[in-house]
Design an enzyme around this catalytic site. Structure first.
Site, short mmCIF file in Angstrom:
data_model
loop_
_atom_site.label_atom_id
_atom_site.label_comp_id
_atom_site.label_asym_id
_atom_site.label_seq_id
_atom_site.Cartn_x
_atom_site.Cartn_y
_atom_site.Cartn_z
N HIS A 69 0.88 -1.17 0.00
CA HIS A 69 0.00 0.00 0.00
C HIS A 69 0.92 1.22 0.00
O HIS A 69 2.12 1.12 0.30
CB HIS A 69 -0.87 0.01 1.24
CG HIS A 69 -1.93 -1.04 1.24
ND1 HIS A 69 -2.99 -1.02 2.10
CD2 HIS A 69 -2.09 -2.17 0.50
CE1 HIS A 69 -3.77 -2.07 1.90
NE2 HIS A 69 -3.24 -2.78 0.93
N GLU A 129 1.18 3.69 2.09
CA GLU A 129 1.75 3.98 3.40
C GLU A 129 2.75 2.91 3.83
O GLU A 129 3.86 3.23 4.29
CB GLU A 129 0.64 4.07 4.46
CG GLU A 129 -0.39 5.13 4.18
CD GLU A 129 -1.61 4.62 3.39
OE1 GLU A 129 -2.67 5.22 3.51
OE2 GLU A 129 -1.48 3.60 2.66
N CYS A 155 -2.14 -0.35 7.42
CA CYS A 155 -1.32 0.85 7.34
C CYS A 155 -1.27 1.58 8.68
O CYS A 155 -0.22 2.12 9.05
CB CYS A 155 -1.82 1.75 6.22
SG CYS A 155 -1.58 1.01 4.59
N CYS A 187 -5.78 2.16 5.89
CA CYS A 187 -6.48 0.96 6.34
C CYS A 187 -5.88 0.50 7.67
O CYS A 187 -4.92 1.08 8.17
CB CYS A 187 -6.37 -0.14 5.28
SG CYS A 187 -4.71 -0.82 5.13
#
Length: 194
Positions: free
Chosen positions: A93, A95, A126, A123
């Protein structure tokens, strides 16, 4: 022969117009954007625009529309765009990929002095990475619930937002600002659905 040629042209033109109408009709309409967090500054807006640019770049490169950057004293020191699809790494992701890269390049002590800007609300995975990295502040653009609405997904009765997720894992000292420039972020997500 000439009339047959014109008929094919008309048929092709009609098909193309119908296909364009279908694509246009199928393009999602973003939900109304939420108001910007009043605690965000003009500099936060500039940096969020860059996070949204990274999200748009991720789409162009074949991945999902998420981008993130780390900032120290108003200067961008590292950037990362989501590449879960193109790398095959489900943990990439925006992040988590950025935090992984920054952990190796900067170290944990330096990470604690950064501010994270992310195009979309982080999320749970993250949020865990943010907490474990020792990042004390982040700013997000688009809320996860708005992205779910845009995609036509079903929202849970009580969506788990990043503020609650971090509070549950001991990150109640993390300063969280957002949403910011949500309309711009939703437009990036909408392009990924076309």
């Amino acid at each position: 022969m000439r009339s047959l040629h014109l008929s094919r042209r008309r048929l092709l033109a009609a098909w193309f117009a119908g296909a364009c109408a279908f694509v246009y009709a199928a393009a999602p309409t973003p939900p109304p954007a939420l108001a910007d967090d009043p605690a965000c500054t003009a500099q936060d807006r500039i940096l969020m625009k860059r996070a949204n640019d990274l999200a748009a770049s991720a789409v162009k490169h074949g991945s999902s529309p998420y981008g993130a950057l780390l900032v120290v004293d108003g200067k961008i020191i590292l950037e990362f765009e989501n590449n879960t699809r193109t790398s095959g790494d489900a943990t990439h992701h925006a992040e988590t990929g950025l935090i992984s890269l920054a952990s190796r390049r900067l170290g944990r002590e330096a990470l604690a002095k950064t501010v994270l800007y992310t195009s979309t609300e982080p999320c749970i995975m993250c949020c865990g990475a943010i907490r474990m990295a020792g990042i004390k502040k982040f700013v997000y653009g688009t809320t996860a619930t708005q992205v779910t609405r845009l995609r036509g997904g079903k929202l849970p009765e009580k969506p788990l937002e990043c503020r609650e997720a971090l509070a549950r894992i001991g990150g109640e000292d993390v300063v969280i600002l957002g949403p910011l420039l949500e309309a711009e972020g939703l437009a990036v997500h909408a392009t990924a659905l076309r």
